[in-house]
Motif scaffolding. Structure first.
Motif, PDB file in Angstrom:
ATOM      1  N   ARG A 181     -26.485 -42.729  12.278  1.00 38.33           N
ATOM      2  CA  ARG A 181     -26.772 -41.429  11.879  1.00 38.33           C
ATOM      3  C   ARG A 181     -28.321 -41.372  11.929  1.00 38.33           C
ATOM      4  NH1 ARG A 181     -26.036 -38.690   6.398  1.00 38.33           N
ATOM      5  NH2 ARG A 181     -28.244 -38.832   5.951  1.00 38.33           N
ATOM      6  N   ARG A 182     -29.061 -40.508  12.655  1.00 35.65           N
ATOM      7  CA  ARG A 182     -30.504 -40.519  12.785  1.00 35.65           C
ATOM      8  C   ARG A 182     -30.811 -38.887  12.212  1.00 35.65           C
ATOM      9  NH1 ARG A 182     -32.200 -43.574  18.158  1.00 35.65           N
ATOM     10  NH2 ARG A 182     -31.489 -45.565  17.750  1.00 35.65           N
ATOM     11  N   ASN A 183     -32.003 -38.772  11.594  1.00 35.02           N
ATOM     12  CA  ASN A 183     -32.547 -37.495  11.151  1.00 35.02           C
ATOM     13  C   ASN A 183     -33.246 -36.864  12.504  1.00 35.02           C
ATOM     14  OD1 ASN A 183     -33.750 -39.822   9.912  1.00 35.02           O
ATOM     15  ND2 ASN A 183     -35.568 -38.173  10.164  1.00 35.02           N
ATOM     16  N   TYR A 184     -33.187 -35.704  12.449  1.00 35.26           N
ATOM     17  CA  TYR A 184     -33.840 -34.995  13.516  1.00 35.26           C
ATOM     18  C   TYR A 184     -35.532 -34.824  13.297  1.00 35.26           C
ATOM     19  CZ  TYR A 184     -35.512 -31.142  16.818  1.00 35.26           C
ATOM     20  OH  TYR A 184     -36.128 -30.501  17.843  1.00 35.26           O
ATOM     21  N   GLY A 185     -35.577 -34.425  12.039  1.00 31.23           N
ATOM     22  CA  GLY A 185     -37.063 -34.363  11.609  1.00 31.23           C
ATOM     23  C   GLY A 185     -37.780 -35.550  11.236  1.00 31.23           C
ATOM     24  N   GLU A 186     -39.048 -35.682  11.514  1.00 33.35           N
ATOM     25  CA  GLU A 186     -39.847 -36.746  10.990  1.00 33.35           C
ATOM     26  C   GLU A 186     -40.309 -36.882   9.840  1.00 33.35           C
ATOM     27  OE1 GLU A 186     -44.293 -38.699  12.564  1.00 33.35           O
ATOM     28  OE2 GLU A 186     -43.435 -36.759  13.393  1.00 33.35           O
ATOM     29  N   LEU A 187     -39.828 -37.868   9.201  1.00 36.04           N
ATOM     30  CA  LEU A 187     -40.410 -38.335   7.864  1.00 36.04           C
ATOM     31  C   LEU A 187     -41.861 -38.571   7.578  1.00 36.04           C
ATOM     32  CD1 LEU A 187     -39.352 -38.396   4.789  1.00 36.04           C
ATOM     33  CD2 LEU A 187     -39.109 -40.681   5.087  1.00 36.04           C
ATOM     34  N   ILE A 188     -42.602 -37.757   6.784  1.00 31.91           N
ATOM     35  CA  ILE A 188     -44.045 -37.772   6.464  1.00 31.91           C
ATOM     36  C   ILE A 188     -44.218 -39.075   5.454  1.00 31.91           C
ATOM     37  CG2 ILE A 188     -46.020 -36.679   6.072  1.00 31.91           C
ATOM     38  CD1 ILE A 188     -44.637 -35.860   8.453  1.00 31.91           C
ATOM     39  N   GLN A 189     -44.973 -40.120   5.807  1.00 37.36           N
ATOM     40  CA  GLN A 189     -45.364 -41.095   5.080  1.00 37.36           C
ATOM     41  C   GLN A 189     -46.740 -41.508   5.210  1.00 37.36           C
ATOM     42  OE1 GLN A 189     -43.544 -42.632   2.765  1.00 37.36           O
ATOM     43  NE2 GLN A 189     -41.516 -42.414   3.296  1.00 37.36           N
ATOM     44  N   PRO A 190     -47.541 -41.460   4.118  1.00 36.57           N
ATOM     45  CA  PRO A 190     -46.981 -41.167   2.771  1.00 36.57           C
ATOM     46  C   PRO A 190     -47.009 -39.448   2.634  1.00 36.57           C
ATOM     47  CG  PRO A 190     -49.424 -41.451   2.693  1.00 36.57           C
ATOM     48  CD  PRO A 190     -48.938 -41.920   4.139  1.00 36.57           C
ATOM     49  N   GLN A 191     -46.194 -38.967   1.789  1.00 32.92           N
ATOM     50  CA  GLN A 191     -46.136 -37.630   1.552  1.00 32.92           C
ATOM     51  C   GLN A 191     -47.591 -37.156   1.100  1.00 32.92           C
ATOM     52  OE1 GLN A 191     -42.852 -36.872  -1.255  1.00 32.92           O
ATOM     53  NE2 GLN A 191     -41.505 -38.002   0.397  1.00 32.92           N
ATOM     54  N   LYS A 192     -47.637 -35.846   1.491  1.00 29.91           N
ATOM     55  CA  LYS A 192     -48.865 -35.111   0.983  1.00 29.91           C
ATOM     56  C   LYS A 192     -48.655 -34.037  -0.067  1.00 29.91           C
ATOM     57  CE  LYS A 192     -51.203 -35.850   5.631  1.00 29.91           C
ATOM     58  NZ  LYS A 192     -51.875 -35.394   6.971  1.00 29.91           N
ATOM     59  N   ASP A 193     -49.562 -34.133  -1.171  1.00 29.31           N
ATOM     60  CA  ASP A 193     -49.314 -33.381  -2.307  1.00 29.31           C
ATOM     61  C   ASP A 193     -49.887 -31.817  -1.832  1.00 29.31           C
ATOM     62  OD1 ASP A 193     -48.153 -35.085  -3.906  1.00 29.31           O
ATOM     63  OD2 ASP A 193     -50.038 -35.695  -4.746  1.00 29.31           O
ATOM     64  N   MET A 194     -49.266 -30.853  -2.341  1.00 31.50           N
ATOM     65  CA  MET A 194     -49.774 -29.640  -2.402  1.00 31.50           C
ATOM     66  C   MET A 194     -51.370 -29.465  -3.098  1.00 31.50           C
ATOM     67  SD  MET A 194     -48.196 -26.169  -4.093  1.00 31.50           S
ATOM     68  CE  MET A 194     -46.806 -25.940  -2.834  1.00 31.50           C
ATOM     69  N   PRO A 195     -52.407 -28.675  -2.167  1.00 31.96           N
ATOM     70  CA  PRO A 195     -53.527 -28.861  -2.717  1.00 31.96           C
ATOM     71  C   PRO A 195     -53.642 -27.803  -3.792  1.00 31.96           C
ATOM     72  CG  PRO A 195     -53.451 -27.631  -0.572  1.00 31.96           C
ATOM     73  CD  PRO A 195     -52.177 -28.439  -0.865  1.00 31.96           C
ATOM     74  N   LYS A 196     -54.540 -27.829  -4.751  1.00 35.22           N
ATOM     75  CA  LYS A 196     -54.864 -26.967  -5.688  1.00 35.22           C
ATOM     76  C   LYS A 196     -55.797 -25.780  -5.380  1.00 35.22           C
ATOM     77  CE  LYS A 196     -54.105 -30.502  -9.248  1.00 35.22           C
ATOM     78  NZ  LYS A 196     -55.049 -31.205 -10.463  1.00 35.22           N
TER      79      LYS A 196
END
Length: 237
Positions: free
Chosen positions: A74-89
Motif C-alpha cells: 500500500r502506498r500513499n498518493y500524497g507526499e509526506l513532508i519531513q520535517p513537518q512545518k509549524d503554522m506561523p504566528k
C-alpha cells in the motif's frame, strides 16, 4: 541524713559545673543549594517533556498507524513532508478586510489551496477538487475544512463566491505562506493541494495538476488520515 545533705547550700556547691548546651542547626553549604536547584530544574524539564509527549502521542500514533503499520504494497498518493512545518504566528485578512489570526484555523484538518486572487484555470480546478474531496468524505467531511490562501491583492471574481461557501478564504503575504507551505521541486505554490493537521503542521502535499483519477487517490489518503486520527480528532474546534 540524706535529706539534710541535699538541703545544705554547701552541698550544692560541691556539684560539678556544666556548660549551658545550645543546639545550632547547620547552615547548608552554597554548593549543596546550587546542586539542589539544578536537580529541581532537571526534574521540572523532564516533567514538561513528559507532558508534551502525552499531549502529542495521539498525533504520533495516528501518523505511525498511517505510515508504518499498513499492509504491504500500500502506498500513499500524497507526499509526506519531513520535517513537518509549524503554522506561523501570523494574522491574515478575510475578504471583508478583517484581521483573522492564522491560529484560528487549528483544531481541524485543512485542505489548502494557494494562489492569486485572480484565480486562473489551475486555481479554479484546485478549488473544484478541494470542494469535491471534502464532500465525498461523507460523515467525516466536517473534520476537514477548505482553505484558500490568497497571496496578493487581486480581487476575487464574483462568479467564484458561491463555490467558496463554507470555505476559509484568507489573504496572506507570499513570504509568510512560503515559510509554512512549499511546493515540490520545479513546481509552484498554486500547482498543489496541501494537507495541514489539526495542530497546524503542514504534513502532506498532493502531486501537482490534480485530475479526476488522481483525485480518487487523494480521497483514499484523506480517508486513511481521518480514520487513523479518529481516536483523538473530532469535528469542530
Amino acid at each position: 541524713m540524706s535529706g539534710s545533705k541535699l538541703s545544705n547550700p554547701a552541698a550544692k556547691n560541691d556539684l560539678p559545673d556544666s556548660p549551658l548546651a545550645m543546639t545550632v542547626h547547620e547552615m547548608p553549604r552554597p554548593g549543596d543549594v546550587v546542586q539542589a536547584d539544578a536537580q529541581r530544574t532537571r526534574m521540572g524539564r523532564w516533567k514538561m517533556i513528559a507532558m508534551l509527549l502525552i499531549c502529542a502521542s495521539p498525533v504520533i500514533a495516528s501518523y505511525f498507524t498511517y505510515y508504518v503499520v499498513r499492509p504491504e504494497g500500500r502506498r500513499n498518493y500524497g507526499e509526506l513532508i519531513q520535517p513537518q512545518k509549524d503554522m506561523p504566528k501570523a494574522s491574515a485578512q478575510n475578504l471583508q478586510g478583517e484581521a483573522v489570526p492564522l491560529a484560528s484555523l487549528k483544531g481541524q484538518w485543512l485542505l489548502v489551496n494557494v494562489g492569486s486572487g485572480a484565480c486562473a484555470e489551475r486555481c479554479q480546478q484546485n478549488l473544484y477538487f478541494q470542494r469535491q474531496l471534502r464532500e465525498i468524505l461523507g460523515r467525516d467531511k466536517d473534520r476537514l475544512d477548505r482553505v484558500w490562501l490568497i497571496t496578493d491583492d487581486a480581487p476575487v471574481a464574483e462568479t467564484l463566491l458561491p463555490a467558496l461557501n463554507m470555505a476559509h478564504v484568507l489573504r496572506l503575504d507570499a513570504a509568510t505562506v512560503q515559510s509554512w507551505i512549499s511546493p515540490a521541486p520545479g513546481q509552484q505554490l498554486q500547482d498543489h493541494l496541501y494537507v495541514v493537521d489539526p495542530m497546524g503542521n503542514f504534513m502532506m502535499r498532493f502531486p501537482a495538476n490534480m485530475d479526476v483519477p488522481s483525485a480518487s487517490k487523494a480521497k483514499r489518503d484523506l480517508e486513511r488520515l481521518l480514520k487513523a486520527s479518529a481516536s483523538w480528532d473530532q469535528a469542530g474546534r
